[in-house]
Design a protein around this motif. Structure first.
Motif, PDB file in Angstrom:
ATOM      1  N   ASP A 224       0.840  -1.202   0.000  1.00  0.00           N
ATOM      2  CA  ASP A 224       0.000   0.000   0.000  1.00  0.00           C
ATOM      3  C   ASP A 224       0.872   1.248   0.000  1.00  0.00           C
ATOM      4  O   ASP A 224       1.519   1.549   0.999  1.00  0.00           O
ATOM      5  N   LYS A 225       0.848   1.980  -1.091  1.00  0.00           N
ATOM      6  CA  LYS A 225       1.650   3.210  -1.148  1.00  0.00           C
ATOM      7  C   LYS A 225       0.979   4.293  -0.319  1.00  0.00           C
ATOM      8  O   LYS A 225      -0.191   4.573  -0.512  1.00  0.00           O
ATOM      9  N   LEU A 226       1.735   4.896   0.561  1.00  0.00           N
ATOM     10  CA  LEU A 226       1.221   6.014   1.346  1.00  0.00           C
ATOM     11  C   LEU A 226       1.660   7.329   0.711  1.00  0.00           C
ATOM     12  O   LEU A 226       0.883   8.261   0.580  1.00  0.00           O
TER      13      LEU A 226
ATOM     14  N   LYS B  42       2.765   1.955   3.504  1.00  0.00           N
ATOM     15  CA  LYS B  42       2.225   1.879   4.867  1.00  0.00           C
ATOM     16  C   LYS B  42       3.024   0.855   5.658  1.00  0.00           C
ATOM     17  O   LYS B  42       3.271  -0.248   5.180  1.00  0.00           O
ATOM     18  N   GLY B  43       3.409   1.237   6.866  1.00  0.00           N
ATOM     19  CA  GLY B  43       4.162   0.317   7.721  1.00  0.00           C
ATOM     20  C   GLY B  43       5.661   0.367   7.522  1.00  0.00           C
ATOM     21  O   GLY B  43       6.410  -0.249   8.268  1.00  0.00           O
ATOM     22  N   ASP B  44       6.114   1.109   6.511  1.00  0.00           N
ATOM     23  CA  ASP B  44       7.559   1.247   6.306  1.00  0.00           C
ATOM     24  C   ASP B  44       8.204   1.996   7.464  1.00  0.00           C
ATOM     25  O   ASP B  44       7.637   2.963   7.978  1.00  0.00           O
ATOM     26  N   VAL B  45       9.400   1.556   7.849  1.00  0.00           N
ATOM     27  CA  VAL B  45      10.277   2.386   8.672  1.00  0.00           C
ATOM     28  C   VAL B  45      11.467   2.684   7.772  1.00  0.00           C
ATOM     29  O   VAL B  45      12.385   1.891   7.619  1.00  0.00           O
TER      30      VAL B  45
ATOM     31  N   LYS C 211       7.436  -0.944  16.086  1.00  0.00           N
ATOM     32  CA  LYS C 211       6.856  -2.273  16.370  1.00  0.00           C
ATOM     33  C   LYS C 211       5.338  -2.240  16.310  1.00  0.00           C
ATOM     34  O   LYS C 211       4.693  -3.230  16.002  1.00  0.00           O
ATOM     35  N   GLN C 212       4.766  -1.067  16.631  1.00  0.00           N
ATOM     36  CA  GLN C 212       3.306  -0.938  16.606  1.00  0.00           C
ATOM     37  C   GLN C 212       2.775  -0.673  15.196  1.00  0.00           C
ATOM     38  O   GLN C 212       1.575  -0.512  15.006  1.00  0.00           O
ATOM     39  N   GLY C 213       3.672  -0.612  14.221  1.00  0.00           N
ATOM     40  CA  GLY C 213       3.235  -0.488  12.830  1.00  0.00           C
ATOM     41  C   GLY C 213       3.132   0.924  12.296  1.00  0.00           C
ATOM     42  O   GLY C 213       2.592   1.146  11.211  1.00  0.00           O
ATOM     43  N   MET C 214       3.634   1.917  13.060  1.00  0.00           N
ATOM     44  CA  MET C 214       3.591   3.305  12.577  1.00  0.00           C
ATOM     45  C   MET C 214       4.502   3.466  11.367  1.00  0.00           C
ATOM     46  O   MET C 214       5.647   3.021  11.384  1.00  0.00           O
ATOM     47  N   THR C 215       4.004   4.087  10.315  1.00  0.00           N
ATOM     48  CA  THR C 215       4.840   4.419   9.163  1.00  0.00           C
ATOM     49  C   THR C 215       5.755   5.568   9.572  1.00  0.00           C
ATOM     50  O   THR C 215       5.292   6.577  10.097  1.00  0.00           O
ATOM     51  N   MET C 216       7.059   5.388   9.337  1.00  0.00           N
ATOM     52  CA  MET C 216       8.030   6.377   9.797  1.00  0.00           C
ATOM     53  C   MET C 216       9.067   6.648   8.716  1.00  0.00           C
ATOM     54  O   MET C 216       9.514   5.732   8.034  1.00  0.00           O
ATOM     55  N   VAL C 217       9.430   7.913   8.570  1.00  0.00           N
ATOM     56  CA  VAL C 217      10.560   8.303   7.725  1.00  0.00           C
ATOM     57  C   VAL C 217      11.531   9.040   8.639  1.00  0.00           C
ATOM     58  O   VAL C 217      11.161  10.043   9.253  1.00  0.00           O
ATOM     59  N   VAL C 218      12.745   8.512   8.757  1.00  0.00           N
ATOM     60  CA  VAL C 218      13.677   8.985   9.774  1.00  0.00           C
ATOM     61  C   VAL C 218      15.008   9.383   9.138  1.00  0.00           C
ATOM     62  O   VAL C 218      15.686   8.546   8.532  1.00  0.00           O
ATOM     63  N   VAL C 219      15.357  10.655   9.272  1.00  0.00           N
ATOM     64  CA  VAL C 219      16.705  11.105   8.902  1.00  0.00           C
ATOM     65  C   VAL C 219      17.556  11.007  10.168  1.00  0.00           C
ATOM     66  O   VAL C 219      17.203  11.595  11.193  1.00  0.00           O
TER      67      VAL C 219
ATOM     68  N   ASN D 251      13.215  -0.980   7.905  1.00  0.00           N
ATOM     69  CA  ASN D 251      13.037  -2.075   6.944  1.00  0.00           C
ATOM     70  C   ASN D 251      13.537  -1.653   5.562  1.00  0.00           C
ATOM     71  O   ASN D 251      13.776  -2.478   4.705  1.00  0.00           O
ATOM     72  N   ARG D 252      13.731  -0.321   5.389  1.00  0.00           N
ATOM     73  CA  ARG D 252      14.317   0.201   4.148  1.00  0.00           C
ATOM     74  C   ARG D 252      15.279   1.318   4.523  1.00  0.00           C
ATOM     75  O   ARG D 252      14.975   2.147   5.375  1.00  0.00           O
ATOM     76  N   VAL D 253      16.419   1.332   3.866  1.00  0.00           N
ATOM     77  CA  VAL D 253      17.412   2.379   4.108  1.00  0.00           C
ATOM     78  C   VAL D 253      17.705   3.068   2.781  1.00  0.00           C
ATOM     79  O   VAL D 253      17.920   2.417   1.756  1.00  0.00           O
TER      80      VAL D 253
END
Length: 254
Positions: free
Chosen positions: A5-7, A34-37, A198-206, A218-220
């Motif tokens: 699912d593309k967010l 959705k669900g990506d970290v 772990k709770q499934g929040m979609t996150m984009v982290v610099v 799960n993706r870098v």
């Protein structure tokens, strides 16, 4: 973990300064599901923060498109032909900055309840109940009546994270959330982020925290000179880097 699912779909994103003299973002395309970290790494000045801040138009791109939940937020008008209300979309994107951006003259509880009450029209009782639940989750319920100046840097950043969560966003954007902290406070903030993941929040982290990227992402994405040079799983990026620039970067930071 992640579904198909593309967010957010980012296509050919460019951000230029001084004409084309400075290419802060140079034709970046990526899908966030959705669900990506998704963890973004790279040297200073590589465009990581510019990319992150473009996702909610804190930085307005020179060109390209950002489709968030089916709507291209870089357009002036929505699919219905009416003027696009970017604030409505920003409500669904929680943002956590390096410097906590808490209101110094308001208590922690007031900092937490302000946006849900003003923006979403939530009642004070409901906003306070939710705020206290969130503060409890990060071990700071007993500090609800304190002011930001009375908290450590790590505590302020934990408040900043749950303040963003109080708006019930669909994605959380983190712009180097630990870089302004003393080293001994970094762990407590990363622990909150790990629990969110772990709770499934979609996150984009610099971030410069390679351990977090390795363990939680799960993706870098690796960026340099405004370009997205390589992306993959943590295993692929850290153990089998392909791009020479990435190999050089990892040799210096690991």
């Amino acid at each position: 973990m992640a579904t198909s699912d593309k967010l957010i779909e980012v296509k050919n994103l460019k951000k230029y300064y001084n004409g084309e003299a400075i290419k802060a973002l140079d034709d970046v395309s990526v899908d966030i599901n959705k669900g990506d970290v998704m963890v973004i790494i790279g040297p200073s000045g590589s465009g990581k923060s510019t990319f992150l801040r473009s996702l909610n138009l804190l930085e307005v791109p020179t060109s390209g498109s950002i489709v968030f939940e089916g709507v291209d937020i870089t357009q002036k008008k929505g699919p219905d032909g009416k003027k696009l209300n970017i604030d409505l979309h920003r409500q669904k994107m929680g943002m956590v900055f390096q410097h906590f951006n808490l209101f110094p003259h308001k208590t922690i509880l007031q900092n937490m309840t302000l946006a849900p009450m003003k923006v979403k029209g939530v009642s004070q009782a409901e906003a306070e109940k939710k705020a206290l639940e969130l503060l409890d989750r990060v071990g700071l319920k007993d500090r609800a009546g304190a002011y930001p100046i009375q908290l450590s840097g790590g505590q302020k950043q934990r408040v900043a994270i749950v303040r963003a969560l109080a708006m019930e966003p669909d994605v959380m954007l983190f712009d180097e959330p630990t870089s302004a902290l003393d080293p001994e406070m970094v762990g407590e903030v990363l622990d909150v982020m790990k629990r969110l993941a772990k709770q499934g929040m979609t996150m984009v982290v610099v971030t410069h925290e390679m351990g977090f990227a390795r363990e939680v992402g799960n993706r870098v994405l690796f960026m340099a000179d405004g370009k997205l040079l390589e992306e993959g799983t943590p295993d692929a990026i850290f153990n089998h880097p392909q791009n020479p620039r990435l190999q050089d970067f990892l040799s210096k930071v690991l």
